[in-house]
Motif scaffolding. Structure first.
Motif, PDB file in Angstrom:
ATOM      1  N   THR A  23       0.746  -1.072  -0.447  1.00 26.88           N
ATOM      2  CA  THR A  23       0.059  -0.471   0.172  1.00 26.88           C
ATOM      3  C   THR A  23       0.686   1.182   0.025  1.00 26.88           C
ATOM      4  O   THR A  23       0.518   2.520  -0.057  1.00 26.88           O
ATOM      5  N   ARG A  44      -8.581  -5.144   5.487  1.00 28.88           N
ATOM      6  CA  ARG A  44      -9.807  -5.103   7.484  1.00 28.88           C
ATOM      7  C   ARG A  44      -9.494  -6.632   8.441  1.00 28.88           C
ATOM      8  O   ARG A  44     -10.030  -6.399   9.169  1.00 28.88           O
ATOM      9  N   ARG A  47      -6.541  -5.797  10.763  1.00 26.71           N
ATOM     10  CA  ARG A  47      -7.064  -5.086  11.637  1.00 26.71           C
ATOM     11  C   ARG A  47      -7.850  -5.180  12.222  1.00 26.71           C
ATOM     12  O   ARG A  47      -7.916  -4.847  13.686  1.00 26.71           O
ATOM     13  N   ASP A  84      -3.329   0.253  14.572  1.00 26.50           N
ATOM     14  CA  ASP A  84      -3.417   1.351  13.522  1.00 26.50           C
ATOM     15  C   ASP A  84      -2.660   1.924  12.366  1.00 26.50           C
ATOM     16  O   ASP A  84      -2.900   2.052  11.222  1.00 26.50           O
ATOM     17  N   THR A  87      -4.804   0.392  10.131  1.00 25.73           N
ATOM     18  CA  THR A  87      -5.853   0.940   9.194  1.00 25.73           C
ATOM     19  C   THR A  87      -5.311   2.492   8.918  1.00 25.73           C
ATOM     20  O   THR A  87      -5.928   2.631   7.896  1.00 25.73           O
ATOM     21  N   VAL A  88      -3.992   2.035   8.797  1.00 29.66           N
ATOM     22  CA  VAL A  88      -3.488   3.555   7.759  1.00 29.66           C
ATOM     23  C   VAL A  88      -3.114   2.782   6.707  1.00 29.66           C
ATOM     24  O   VAL A  88      -3.704   3.606   5.744  1.00 29.66           O
ATOM     25  N   LEU A  90      -5.315   0.540   5.409  1.00 29.25           N
ATOM     26  CA  LEU A  90      -6.962   0.756   4.698  1.00 29.25           C
ATOM     27  C   LEU A  90      -7.602   1.584   3.683  1.00 29.25           C
ATOM     28  O   LEU A  90      -7.609   1.455   2.692  1.00 29.25           O
ATOM     29  N   LYS A  91      -6.349   2.786   4.913  1.00 30.77           N
ATOM     30  CA  LYS A  91      -6.676   3.505   4.891  1.00 30.77           C
ATOM     31  C   LYS A  91      -6.674   4.316   2.625  1.00 30.77           C
ATOM     32  O   LYS A  91      -6.720   5.289   2.280  1.00 30.77           O
ATOM     33  N   ARG A  92      -5.695   3.754   2.508  1.00 31.27           N
ATOM     34  CA  ARG A  92      -4.535   4.154   1.768  1.00 31.27           C
ATOM     35  C   ARG A  92      -5.407   4.103   0.769  1.00 31.27           C
ATOM     36  O   ARG A  92      -5.721   3.998  -0.633  1.00 31.27           O
ATOM     37  N   GLY A  94      -8.556   2.235  -0.028  1.00 32.35           N
ATOM     38  CA  GLY A  94      -9.836   2.976  -0.311  1.00 32.35           C
ATOM     39  C   GLY A  94      -9.431   4.626  -1.013  1.00 32.35           C
ATOM     40  O   GLY A  94     -10.193   4.751  -1.568  1.00 32.35           O
ATOM     41  N   ALA A  95      -8.249   4.858  -0.403  1.00 30.95           N
ATOM     42  CA  ALA A  95      -8.510   6.653  -1.220  1.00 30.95           C
ATOM     43  C   ALA A  95      -7.973   5.568  -2.872  1.00 30.95           C
ATOM     44  O   ALA A  95      -8.609   6.692  -3.048  1.00 30.95           O
ATOM     45  N   THR A  98     -11.370   4.912  -4.389  1.00 28.91           N
ATOM     46  CA  THR A  98     -12.206   6.001  -4.873  1.00 28.91           C
ATOM     47  C   THR A  98     -11.599   6.664  -5.100  1.00 28.91           C
ATOM     48  O   THR A  98     -12.438   7.639  -6.964  1.00 28.91           O
TER      49      THR A  98
END
Length: 170
Positions: A23, A44, A47, A84, A87-88, A90-92, A94-95, A98
């Motif tokens: 990621t 996910r 996490r 944590d 999670t970071v 996973l946010k990358r 998701g971004a 998107t």
């Protein structure tokens, strides 16, 4: 705050570190859409597991739950930091998902150029004169509020009257 690669290597096991490394900047662009979905699903799951373990450890050292292992956990810093970090990552992911979805929805440059050309041509058609003769041109517009020439309300009449009054008195 993102952690260094060394700090991540200490927190995560080998398979989790490989997932998080996929990621990192520049690596996500090479992933396929299906690969991105699988990566998000795996991150996910990992996490959620780390978060559940951290929650259990926190309850253990507060004395709210019986210990799961041989002895109660003394702190949950490592497990919480692992959750944590996942999670970071996973946010990358998701971004990136998107960004790809928005890129598909956005109109192409070709369609935008055609639309602009149509608007430009429609605007030109309205601007063209119907004949080659000149119009009347600029015409003076009378101000209805202005006083008529010589009227006492006229702005120039007052100073003239004052001068004539002074001249008569001396």
């Amino acid at each position: 705050m993102s952690l260094s690669a060394k700090a991540l290597e200490r927190l995560l096991d080998k398979s989790e570190f490989d997932l998080v490394a996929r990621t990192r900047r520049g690596k996500l662009a090479g992933e396929s859409d299906d690969g991105l979905g699988d990566l998000a699903r795996t991150l996910r799951e990992r996490r959620n597991r780390a978060r559940d373990i951290a929650r259990q450890q926190r309850r253990e050292f507060r004395g709210k739950a019986p210990p799961q292992g041989a002895r109660a956990a003394s702190d949950n810093y490592g497990t919480k930091a692992k959750a944590d970090a996942l999670t970071v990552a996973l946010k990358r992911v998701g971004a990136e998902q998107t960004r790809r979805a928005e890129k598909l929805r956005a109109p192409s440059q070709r369609s935008l150029a055609r639309k602009a050309l149509a608007l430009k041509q429609r605007g030109r058609a309205v601007e063209r004169p119907k004949s080659r003769t000149a119009r009347k041109g600029m015409q003076p517009v009378e101000n209805p509020k202005a006083a008529k020439s010589g009227a006492l309300k006229d702005a120039g009449a007052r100073p003239a009257m004052m001068r004539s009054k002074i001249a008569r008195q001396s």
